[in-house]
Design an enzyme around this catalytic site. Structure first.
Site, PDB file in Angstrom:
ATOM      1  N   SER A 137      30.936  44.400  33.751  1.00  0.00           N
ATOM      2  CA  SER A 137      30.892  43.187  34.560  1.00  0.00           C
ATOM      3  C   SER A 137      29.492  43.054  35.119  1.00  0.00           C
ATOM      4  O   SER A 137      28.751  44.039  35.221  1.00  0.00           O
ATOM      5  CB  SER A 137      31.894  43.277  35.718  1.00  0.00           C
ATOM      6  OG  SER A 137      31.720  42.220  36.638  1.00  0.00           O
ATOM      7  N   TYR A 150      36.663  46.259  42.984  1.00  0.00           N
ATOM      8  CA  TYR A 150      36.248  45.902  41.627  1.00  0.00           C
ATOM      9  C   TYR A 150      34.852  46.450  41.310  1.00  0.00           C
ATOM     10  O   TYR A 150      34.629  47.058  40.263  1.00  0.00           O
ATOM     11  CB  TYR A 150      36.268  44.383  41.498  1.00  0.00           C
ATOM     12  CG  TYR A 150      35.965  43.853  40.116  1.00  0.00           C
ATOM     13  CD1 TYR A 150      36.920  43.909  39.115  1.00  0.00           C
ATOM     14  CD2 TYR A 150      34.735  43.263  39.828  1.00  0.00           C
ATOM     15  CE1 TYR A 150      36.659  43.395  37.846  1.00  0.00           C
ATOM     16  CE2 TYR A 150      34.467  42.756  38.572  1.00  0.00           C
ATOM     17  CZ  TYR A 150      35.424  42.827  37.581  1.00  0.00           C
ATOM     18  OH  TYR A 150      35.165  42.320  36.336  1.00  0.00           O
TER      19      TYR A 150
END
Length: 245
Positions: A137, A150
């Protein structure tokens, strides 16, 4: 039998779009996710799709899914290690510990289990070798505010990728990471909904079509054994990635 790939988190979003790209290209595609009905819908009309319902945090179920793919296809050329969860938003002191563990289980343990199983099969098959592509990510490099769960897990995936890349060299197992920013998926739609709930006048981030992310994965997977994309960042052109933070 042609080239083969297993995709985790294949029932929606980036995973589903990527599975469709590989199926259209004629690959044998093992599709893993929790919802059998969603996988069967994806597989409809594709005789090279192998439906493998399993939760990535269930190591035993995941092992059975990989074994079934090997039984049906005989070889695993690529794993797209994609399944993930964003989890709760907020500063660290507001994060419920049960929610923290849920994100950790999916984004770190689940990806570890899948990578371990793929590595094991690629090491023992003939000819030896294969490729593992981990879905990182932009948060593996620069976080969003309120994304401690996250972001922490995606930094862990960067370490997982580098270690597998190093340990895989003697066995012709390549490993790379794709860091995807703001594709039009259910996950990003949920983030937008959260932003609008907090501030109805919030300016939403630019987004790219999910097919652009899927095509980037296909490029990484299609390289010859002697070449590897170690890291790739693909994102909406106007995202404030450079300079943000």
């Amino acid at each position: 039998m042609g080239k083969s790939i297993i995709i985790t988190g294949a029932s929606s979003g980036i995973g589903r779009a990527t599975a469709e790209v590989f199926l259209d290209a004629g690959w044998q595609v093992g599709i893993i996710a929790r919802r059998r009905e969603a996988l069967e819908g994806l597989a409809k009309g594709h005789d090279k799709a192998v439906v493998l319902p399993a939760d990535v945090i269930d190591s035993e179920a995941l092992s059975k899914a990989f074994s079934e793919f090997e039984r049906q296809v005989g070889r695993l050329d690529v794993l797209f290690n994609n399944a993930g969860s964003f989890g709760p938003s907020g500063p660290i002191d507001e994060i419920d510990l049960d929610e923290w563990h849920k994100v950790l289980n999916v984004n770190v343990s689940g990806m570890f289990y899948a990578a371990q199983l793929a590595f094991r099969q690629m090491r023992r098959q003939t000819p030896q070798g294969g490729r593992i592509i981990n879905n990182g990510s932009l948060s593996a490099h620069v976080p969003r505010a309120g994304s401690v769960c996250y972001t922490t897990t995606k930094h862990a995936i960067s370490g997982l990728t580098k270690t597998i890349s190093l340990d895989g060299r003697p066995f012709d197992i390549a490993c790379g990471q794709i860091d995807i920013g703001n594709a039009k998926t259910e996950l990003v739609a949920d983030l937008n909904a959260r932003a609008l709930a907090a501030n109805p006048d919030a300016e939403l981030m630019p987004m790219m079509d999910v097919i652009d992310a899927a095509n980037a994965v296909f490029h990484m997977a299609s390289l010859p054994p002697g070449a590897n994309v170690q890291t790739m960042t693909v994102m909406a052109t106007k995202m404030p990635y450079i300079g943000r933070g």
